[in-house]
Enzyme design. Structure first.
Site, PDB file in Angstrom:
ATOM      1  N   ASP A   1      67.162  22.412  99.477  1.00 49.33           N
ATOM      2  CA  ASP A   1      68.584  22.574  99.172  1.00 49.33           C
ATOM      3  C   ASP A   1      69.026  21.507  98.167  1.00 49.33           C
ATOM      4  OD1 ASP A   1      71.015  23.908  99.573  1.00 49.33           O
ATOM      5  OD2 ASP A   1      71.662  22.488 101.114  1.00 49.33           O
TER       6      ASP A   1
ATOM      7  N   ASP B   1      69.591  21.924  91.526  1.00 45.52           N
ATOM      8  CA  ASP B   1      71.038  21.875  91.283  1.00 45.52           C
ATOM      9  C   ASP B   1      71.343  20.996  90.082  1.00 45.52           C
ATOM     10  OD1 ASP B   1      73.745  21.560  91.227  1.00 45.52           O
ATOM     11  OD2 ASP B   1      73.940  20.801  93.271  1.00 45.52           O
TER      12      ASP B   1
ATOM     13  N   HIS C   1      77.634  28.765  98.732  1.00 46.65           N
ATOM     14  CA  HIS C   1      77.468  27.547  99.529  1.00 46.65           C
ATOM     15  C   HIS C   1      78.776  27.271 100.256  1.00 46.65           C
ATOM     16  CE1 HIS C   1      73.619  25.671  97.982  1.00 46.65           C
ATOM     17  NE2 HIS C   1      73.713  26.804  97.312  1.00 46.65           N
TER      18      HIS C   1
ATOM     19  N   ASN D   1      75.123  29.808 102.650  1.00 46.03           N
ATOM     20  CA  ASN D   1      74.692  28.539 103.249  1.00 46.03           C
ATOM     21  C   ASN D   1      75.701  28.053 104.283  1.00 46.03           C
ATOM     22  OD1 ASN D   1      72.992  28.750 100.954  1.00 46.03           O
ATOM     23  ND2 ASN D   1      72.777  26.520 100.906  1.00 46.03           N
TER      24      ASN D   1
HETATM   25 ZN   LIG Z   1      75.253  23.521  99.056  1.00 41.44          ZN
END
Ligand SMILES: [Zn+2]
Length: 280
Positions: A81, A103, A205, A227
């Site tokens: 993640d 990310d 998310h 998520n």
């Molecule tokens: Zn996240």
């Protein structure tokens, strides 16, 4: 069995549903989530986040998931993640992850594209799925605070997916990590506009504390992975808190797990067929 993100997202796409991604931090929580997934007969994405990595759990959790997945009746994805660097995603490839998120949403667009492309190239070479992110999700997750405006630029989405062959894309539509203060406001028009660009499956998310109706609508508009972390951790801690006075070590973990399983089950049920389960 252990499988890739791409595989479980096919299941979600075919049925117009979503696959839950739950952060794991320890054996008890992982078992609690697996109990819920098995009871609901639905695939699950077990994600290792930056908090768990900072706590030194990366290798342990990878082995734990591999072991549990080998004996599970539902598909399990071992997912990184909010991967912070290309190097971290490569470490996870070596540890046997079946999916990694890179990310780069806090970087300038061109840098996000460049780094994401490197991650995709390496991960795809060994059959591992990649999730990327655009429009940084605000709030605090695993001690990392994002205060950037979290509404994704639709034109950036178009340009990003033309250049990066990722398997899933997290977009900011007003969602935030942690628990919301009041009801969150999602920009569903923006989500719809993203979806019309024929993007890879979209990811939401910050599912903790989001009303079921909003999750349902997001899934109808093409969200295929949701998520949830904080809400499960809260349930776990509530269980510990309620039993800590008993000084019964195992009773404490039983209660914590039961609370987490109940919340995980509600989330899975909602994502699988849009139905809300009555609160436990
Ligand atoms: Zn996240």
């Amino acid at each position: 069995m252990l499988t890739t993100l791409t595989e479980v997202l096919k299941t979600a796409e075919a049925s117009g549903s979503a696959i839950p991604a739950f952060n794991i931090d320890n054996i008890e929580g992982t078992e609690a989530i697996m109990e819920a997934a098995e009871a609901e007969h639905w695939p699950v994405i077990l994600t290792v986040g930056q908090g768990a990595i900072q706590a030194g759990q990366l290798k342990h959790l990878a082995r734990l998931v591999q072991d549990i997945a080998a004996g599970s009746t539902v598909p399990v994805v071992l997912h990184l993640d909010h991967g912070i660097s290309y190097e971290q995603t490569v470490q996870c490839l070596r540890l046997g992850f079946t999916s990694v998120m890179y990310d780069g949403s806090h970087h300038p667009f061109a840098e996000n594209v460049e780094e994401s492309r490197m991650v995709v190239r390496s991960a795809h070479a060994v059959g591992v799925s990649v999730e990327c992110e655009l429009g940084a999700i605000s709030g605090v997750e695993d001690g990392i605070f994002h205060k950037t405006v979290n509404l994704v630029d639709v034109d950036e989405v178009r340009r990003f997916v033309a250049q990066v062959n990722c398997d899933a894309l997290a977009v900011g539509i007003g969602n935030a990590h942690g628990m919301y203060q009041g009801t969150p406001k999602f920009d569903f028009n923006r989500l719809e506009a993203c979806r019309q660009l024929h993007t890879p499956p979209l990811v939401l998310h910050g599912g903790s504390g989001t009303p079921d109706d909003m999750i349902r609508k997001a899934i109808q508009l093409g969200i295929r992975k949701v998520n949830v972390a904080t809400e499960l951790r809260m349930a776990f801690m509530d269980g510990l808190e309620a039993t800590v006075g008993s000084r019964d070590f195992y009773a404490m973990y039983r209660q914590a797990k039961a609370g987490m399983t109940a919340v995980a089950r509600q989330k899975i049920h909602l994502m699988r067929n849009g139905e809300s389960l009555p609160p436990d």
